[in-house]
Design a protein around this motif. Structure first.
Motif, PDB file in Angstrom:
ATOM      1  N   GLU A 223      40.232  -7.878   7.633  1.00  0.00           N
ATOM      2  CA  GLU A 223      38.771  -8.002   7.736  1.00  0.00           C
ATOM      3  C   GLU A 223      38.291  -9.210   6.942  1.00  0.00           C
ATOM      4  O   GLU A 223      38.871  -9.537   5.896  1.00  0.00           O
ATOM      5  CB  GLU A 223      38.089  -6.759   7.154  1.00  0.00           C
ATOM      6  CG  GLU A 223      38.201  -5.529   8.032  1.00  0.00           C
ATOM      7  CD  GLU A 223      37.543  -4.338   7.356  1.00  0.00           C
ATOM      8  OE1 GLU A 223      36.326  -4.383   7.157  1.00  0.00           O
ATOM      9  OE2 GLU A 223      38.258  -3.391   7.020  1.00  0.00           O
ATOM     10  N   LEU A 224      37.243  -9.832   7.444  1.00  0.00           N
ATOM     11  CA  LEU A 224      36.602 -10.898   6.675  1.00  0.00           C
ATOM     12  C   LEU A 224      35.563 -10.213   5.788  1.00  0.00           C
ATOM     13  O   LEU A 224      34.518  -9.786   6.257  1.00  0.00           O
ATOM     14  CB  LEU A 224      35.938 -11.919   7.604  1.00  0.00           C
ATOM     15  CG  LEU A 224      35.224 -13.075   6.910  1.00  0.00           C
ATOM     16  CD1 LEU A 224      36.185 -13.929   6.105  1.00  0.00           C
ATOM     17  CD2 LEU A 224      34.494 -13.948   7.931  1.00  0.00           C
ATOM     18  N   ILE A 225      35.891 -10.084   4.525  1.00  0.00           N
ATOM     19  CA  ILE A 225      35.028  -9.324   3.604  1.00  0.00           C
ATOM     20  C   ILE A 225      33.774 -10.107   3.253  1.00  0.00           C
ATOM     21  O   ILE A 225      32.679  -9.557   3.189  1.00  0.00           O
ATOM     22  CB  ILE A 225      35.807  -8.968   2.305  1.00  0.00           C
ATOM     23  CG1 ILE A 225      37.076  -8.182   2.634  1.00  0.00           C
ATOM     24  CG2 ILE A 225      34.929  -8.222   1.308  1.00  0.00           C
ATOM     25  CD1 ILE A 225      36.859  -6.864   3.332  1.00  0.00           C
ATOM     26  N   GLU A 226      33.969 -11.385   2.981  1.00  0.00           N
ATOM     27  CA  GLU A 226      32.813 -12.194   2.575  1.00  0.00           C
ATOM     28  C   GLU A 226      33.035 -13.629   3.023  1.00  0.00           C
ATOM     29  O   GLU A 226      34.147 -14.149   2.951  1.00  0.00           O
ATOM     30  CB  GLU A 226      32.642 -12.132   1.044  1.00  0.00           C
ATOM     31  CG  GLU A 226      31.350 -12.752   0.569  1.00  0.00           C
ATOM     32  CD  GLU A 226      30.997 -12.363  -0.878  1.00  0.00           C
ATOM     33  OE1 GLU A 226      31.554 -11.388  -1.396  1.00  0.00           O
ATOM     34  OE2 GLU A 226      30.154 -13.061  -1.464  1.00  0.00           O
ATOM     35  N   PHE A 227      31.980 -14.253   3.511  1.00  0.00           N
ATOM     36  CA  PHE A 227      32.066 -15.652   3.924  1.00  0.00           C
ATOM     37  C   PHE A 227      30.775 -16.339   3.526  1.00  0.00           C
ATOM     38  O   PHE A 227      29.688 -15.805   3.728  1.00  0.00           O
ATOM     39  CB  PHE A 227      32.266 -15.739   5.441  1.00  0.00           C
ATOM     40  CG  PHE A 227      32.368 -17.160   5.925  1.00  0.00           C
ATOM     41  CD1 PHE A 227      33.529 -17.891   5.722  1.00  0.00           C
ATOM     42  CD2 PHE A 227      31.299 -17.776   6.568  1.00  0.00           C
ATOM     43  CE1 PHE A 227      33.630 -19.207   6.155  1.00  0.00           C
ATOM     44  CE2 PHE A 227      31.392 -19.096   6.996  1.00  0.00           C
ATOM     45  CZ  PHE A 227      32.566 -19.808   6.792  1.00  0.00           C
ATOM     46  N   GLY A 228      30.886 -17.501   2.929  1.00  0.00           N
ATOM     47  CA  GLY A 228      29.666 -18.219   2.541  1.00  0.00           C
ATOM     48  C   GLY A 228      29.998 -19.483   1.801  1.00  0.00           C
ATOM     49  O   GLY A 228      31.151 -19.930   1.793  1.00  0.00           O
ATOM     50  N   LEU A 229      28.969 -20.042   1.172  1.00  0.00           N
ATOM     51  CA  LEU A 229      29.176 -21.259   0.389  1.00  0.00           C
ATOM     52  C   LEU A 229      30.143 -20.968  -0.757  1.00  0.00           C
ATOM     53  O   LEU A 229      30.021 -19.948  -1.436  1.00  0.00           O
ATOM     54  CB  LEU A 229      27.837 -21.741  -0.184  1.00  0.00           C
ATOM     55  CG  LEU A 229      26.868 -22.391   0.800  1.00  0.00           C
ATOM     56  CD1 LEU A 229      25.507 -22.563   0.159  1.00  0.00           C
ATOM     57  CD2 LEU A 229      27.402 -23.745   1.277  1.00  0.00           C
ATOM     58  N   THR A 230      31.093 -21.887  -0.948  1.00  0.00           N
ATOM     59  CA  THR A 230      32.107 -21.683  -1.989  1.00  0.00           C
ATOM     60  C   THR A 230      31.455 -21.487  -3.359  1.00  0.00           C
ATOM     61  O   THR A 230      31.862 -20.635  -4.138  1.00  0.00           O
ATOM     62  CB  THR A 230      33.062 -22.893  -2.019  1.00  0.00           C
ATOM     63  OG1 THR A 230      33.630 -23.014  -0.714  1.00  0.00           O
ATOM     64  CG2 THR A 230      34.152 -22.731  -3.049  1.00  0.00           C
ATOM     65  N   LYS A 231      30.416 -22.295  -3.635  1.00  0.00           N
ATOM     66  CA  LYS A 231      29.788 -22.196  -4.963  1.00  0.00           C
ATOM     67  C   LYS A 231      29.171 -20.813  -5.179  1.00  0.00           C
ATOM     68  O   LYS A 231      29.181 -20.287  -6.286  1.00  0.00           O
ATOM     69  CB  LYS A 231      28.788 -23.319  -5.203  1.00  0.00           C
ATOM     70  CG  LYS A 231      27.681 -23.429  -4.216  1.00  0.00           C
ATOM     71  CD  LYS A 231      26.851 -24.678  -4.511  1.00  0.00           C
ATOM     72  CE  LYS A 231      25.823 -24.874  -3.426  1.00  0.00           C
ATOM     73  NZ  LYS A 231      25.115 -26.131  -3.538  1.00  0.00           N
ATOM     74  N   GLN A 232      28.655 -20.217  -4.095  1.00  0.00           N
ATOM     75  CA  GLN A 232      28.103 -18.861  -4.205  1.00  0.00           C
ATOM     76  C   GLN A 232      29.231 -17.838  -4.398  1.00  0.00           C
ATOM     77  O   GLN A 232      29.172 -16.980  -5.275  1.00  0.00           O
ATOM     78  CB  GLN A 232      27.303 -18.550  -2.929  1.00  0.00           C
ATOM     79  CG  GLN A 232      27.020 -17.070  -2.669  1.00  0.00           C
ATOM     80  CD  GLN A 232      25.928 -16.517  -3.560  1.00  0.00           C
ATOM     81  OE1 GLN A 232      25.039 -17.248  -3.967  1.00  0.00           O
ATOM     82  NE2 GLN A 232      26.002 -15.238  -3.891  1.00  0.00           N
ATOM     83  N   LEU A 233      30.272 -17.985  -3.583  1.00  0.00           N
ATOM     84  CA  LEU A 233      31.352 -16.998  -3.603  1.00  0.00           C
ATOM     85  C   LEU A 233      32.076 -16.968  -4.949  1.00  0.00           C
ATOM     86  O   LEU A 233      32.497 -15.917  -5.415  1.00  0.00           O
ATOM     87  CB  LEU A 233      32.337 -17.305  -2.459  1.00  0.00           C
ATOM     88  CG  LEU A 233      33.293 -16.180  -2.104  1.00  0.00           C
ATOM     89  CD1 LEU A 233      33.286 -15.929  -0.604  1.00  0.00           C
ATOM     90  CD2 LEU A 233      34.688 -16.488  -2.556  1.00  0.00           C
ATOM     91  N   PHE A 234      32.205 -18.141  -5.578  1.00  0.00           N
ATOM     92  CA  PHE A 234      32.937 -18.175  -6.849  1.00  0.00           C
ATOM     93  C   PHE A 234      32.043 -17.976  -8.071  1.00  0.00           C
ATOM     94  O   PHE A 234      32.547 -17.737  -9.154  1.00  0.00           O
ATOM     95  CB  PHE A 234      33.723 -19.487  -6.988  1.00  0.00           C
ATOM     96  CG  PHE A 234      35.040 -19.431  -6.255  1.00  0.00           C
ATOM     97  CD1 PHE A 234      36.179 -18.941  -6.884  1.00  0.00           C
ATOM     98  CD2 PHE A 234      35.125 -19.826  -4.936  1.00  0.00           C
ATOM     99  CE1 PHE A 234      37.377 -18.867  -6.202  1.00  0.00           C
ATOM    100  CE2 PHE A 234      36.324 -19.755  -4.246  1.00  0.00           C
ATOM    101  CZ  PHE A 234      37.461 -19.277  -4.878  1.00  0.00           C
ATOM    102  N   SER A 235      30.716 -18.094  -7.908  1.00  0.00           N
ATOM    103  CA  SER A 235      29.875 -17.883  -9.084  1.00  0.00           C
ATOM    104  C   SER A 235      29.222 -16.507  -9.057  1.00  0.00           C
ATOM    105  O   SER A 235      29.067 -15.869 -10.090  1.00  0.00           O
ATOM    106  CB  SER A 235      28.814 -18.970  -9.205  1.00  0.00           C
ATOM    107  OG  SER A 235      27.952 -18.929  -8.096  1.00  0.00           O
ATOM    108  N   ASN A 236      28.890 -16.044  -7.869  1.00  0.00           N
ATOM    109  CA  ASN A 236      28.196 -14.760  -7.791  1.00  0.00           C
ATOM    110  C   ASN A 236      28.498 -14.081  -6.453  1.00  0.00           C
ATOM    111  O   ASN A 236      27.626 -13.997  -5.585  1.00  0.00           O
ATOM    112  CB  ASN A 236      26.686 -15.004  -7.953  1.00  0.00           C
ATOM    113  CG  ASN A 236      25.959 -13.762  -8.381  1.00  0.00           C
ATOM    114  OD1 ASN A 236      26.564 -12.719  -8.638  1.00  0.00           O
ATOM    115  ND2 ASN A 236      24.650 -13.841  -8.446  1.00  0.00           N
ATOM    116  N   PRO A 237      29.736 -13.593  -6.283  1.00  0.00           N
ATOM    117  CA  PRO A 237      30.089 -12.998  -4.991  1.00  0.00           C
ATOM    118  C   PRO A 237      29.259 -11.757  -4.701  1.00  0.00           C
ATOM    119  O   PRO A 237      28.834 -11.067  -5.625  1.00  0.00           O
ATOM    120  CB  PRO A 237      31.572 -12.646  -5.156  1.00  0.00           C
ATOM    121  CG  PRO A 237      31.799 -12.591  -6.620  1.00  0.00           C
ATOM    122  CD  PRO A 237      30.827 -13.528  -7.254  1.00  0.00           C
ATOM    123  N   LEU A 238      29.024 -11.499  -3.423  1.00  0.00           N
ATOM    124  CA  LEU A 238      28.161 -10.375  -3.055  1.00  0.00           C
ATOM    125  C   LEU A 238      28.935  -9.068  -2.987  1.00  0.00           C
ATOM    126  O   LEU A 238      28.381  -8.000  -3.218  1.00  0.00           O
ATOM    127  CB  LEU A 238      27.511 -10.655  -1.690  1.00  0.00           C
ATOM    128  CG  LEU A 238      26.655 -11.918  -1.610  1.00  0.00           C
ATOM    129  CD1 LEU A 238      26.191 -12.172  -0.186  1.00  0.00           C
ATOM    130  CD2 LEU A 238      25.444 -11.807  -2.540  1.00  0.00           C
TER     131      LEU A 238
END
Lengths: 251, 213
Positions: A223-238
């Motif tokens: 499954e694709l758990i989360e996809f988005g801007l790298t800076k968002q994913l590594f600083s504040n993942p959802l």
């Protein structure tokens, strides 16, 4: 910003085993998209669907939609040879052919036969320059590709892919077999390449994903758990699972 | 527990220990304002040296964690928030030292001001304590509410200013009181830095930037 590849509800099966479950992803043009996740999560399978490499394996099946510049990529009518020219791939281990540097770079071009012979020389130099290898090999173009170091061989494979003038570059852990200096050269090269190409890279190194990518996707159990801007994913993942994985608290 | 958990726990412990020392400085400052005992005030100056060293040690620890363990997501925010908090604590410590220096240099305070000083100091220390508790508990709700306490310090300070105005109206001599008022502003400024700590707590937990002004 335009979407180069639009993946919708993609499911993929190896026989009865479902390796990808309902993947939705918009891949942006001229950006680097990194795919991360533990071994067996489906990230390599995912990029194999993008140029239909999976068709080389018996008993595989893909459903859903992958739109590539408006063309349905999963459609059987889509010419797979043309597709693989437009969506090139670089593998984990450098895999030059047992031929000279020149023959390696021009291999695809000669096979496709769509570039006049008079342009080969220029194409050879351009491809090697784009792969940041020209200055290191210009005086030994007829030597065997195996005479190059591992990092140079990988850049040669990138040059070979670029010679067919692809629009998208798929890279499956392209630096995992390389030392840190060769890795840094490839990463620097990717920054340059994204000006002309759309790059999708599978990596086991989260630091590499954070360093080089614009967008990042985290896969887990198909499954694709989360996809988005790298800076968002590594600083504040959802998603907590993303947080647990990237902070090393997984499992 | 993974290594980064151990390192981050130690990092946060250092911040809490630093905050205990800063608190001690303010409690002592409150006492010396009452007693005028200069040797106790000197202890505050000594403690400030400790607090400055703690700030440097926290910076070093953060650099070590960032370079060796490459934290991301919440881990990274704990470090970034911790660095901000440590800087604010260091500044709060400076304000306690400024109060101590005032006590060392000057004779006893004008006793007419005493009833106004205690509420200012007491409110600040309560605000500080609750803020550090919210940091320990990672309590965002508290961190959002607490900056309201800073208004209480401002209100207590305004009462003092109103009293000074009243003295002026009565044609009483107030020139000697001016330095004392300046000294008491240190509580107000320390309150502002405590508000910054609340902002850092929210950033650490939620990754959102807040500005309480």
């Amino acid at each position: 910003m335009s979407i180069k590849v639009n993946v919708q509800n993609l499911n993929f099966y190896y026989g009865d085993f479902q390796a990808l479950k309902g993947i939705n992803m918009e891949i942006h043009e001229n950006k680097i998209t990194a795919l991360i996740g533990p071994s067996g999560c489906g990230k390599s399978t995912f990029i194999k669907t993008l140029n239909r490499m999976y068709e080389l394996i018996d008993g595989t099946k893909a459903t859903g939609s992958i739109s590539f510049d408006g063309t349905e990529l999963l459609d059987k009518a889509t010419d797979v040879v043309d597709l693989r020219k437009r969506i090139g791939m670089v593998f984990q281990k450098p895999n030059p052919f047992p031929k000279s540097i020149t023959e390696n770079v021009l291999y695809g071009v000669k096979r496709h036969g769509d570039v006049p012979k008079t342009e080969w020389k220029e194409l050879l130099e351009t491809s090697l320059r784009k792969a940041s290898l020209w200055s290191e090999v210009e005086h030994k173009l007829n030597q065997s590709a195996f005479s190059l170091s591992g990092g140079q061989q990988q850049r040669l494979c990138i040059a070979r892919t670029l010679a067919t003038k692809p629009e998208v570059l798929l890279m499956d852990e392209p630096t995992s077999a390389l030392d840190p200096i060769a890795t840094a050269k490839i990463e620097e090269l990717l920054e340059e390449l994204k000006k002309e190409y759309t790059v999708i890279i599978v990596t086991h190194s989260m630091q590499q994903a954070a360093r080089i990518s614009d967008y990042c996707g985290f896969f887990l159990s198909g499954e694709l758990i989360e996809f988005g801007l790298t800076k968002q994913l590594f600083s504040n993942p959802l998603d907590q699972r993303t947080e647990d994985y990237i902070t090393g608290r997984f499992g | 527990m993974v290594k980064i958990d151990t390192e981050i726990n130690e990092f946060k412990d250092e911040i809490l220990i630093m905050s205990h020392q800063v608190r001690k400085m303010f409690v002592l400052a409150m006492e010396v304002l009452d007693t005028g005992r200069k040797e106790e005030a000197l202890r505050i100056v000594e403690l400030d040296e400790y607090v400055n060293n703690a700030n440097e040690s926290i910076n070093d620890k953060a650099i070590e964690i960032l370079s060796l363990l490459a934290p991301v997501a919440t881990d990274l925010r704990v470090i970034l928030a911790g660095l901000k908090i440590s800087t604010d604590l260091e500044r709060i410590g400076d304000y306690a030292k400024a109060i101590a220096r005032f006590v060392i240099k000057n004779d006893e305070l004008d006793e007419r001001l005493q009833p106004y000083i205690n509420p200012i100091a007491k409110t600040f220390i309560e605000f500080f304590d609750e803020t550090m508790q919210a940091y320990t508990d990672r309590d965002v709700k508290k961190a959002l509410e607490l900056p309201g306490r800073d208004d209480e310090i401002d209100t207590a300070f305004k009462k003092l200013l109103a009293f000074i105005e009243k003295l002026t109206d009565e044609n009483q001599q107030i020139a000697a009181l001016v330095p004392t008022i300046g000294m008491l502003r240190n509580f107000e400024r320390a309150g502002d830095h405590t508000k910054n700590i609340c902002e850092a707590i929210i950033y650490e937990v939620k990754g959102q930037h807040y500005d309480f002004g």
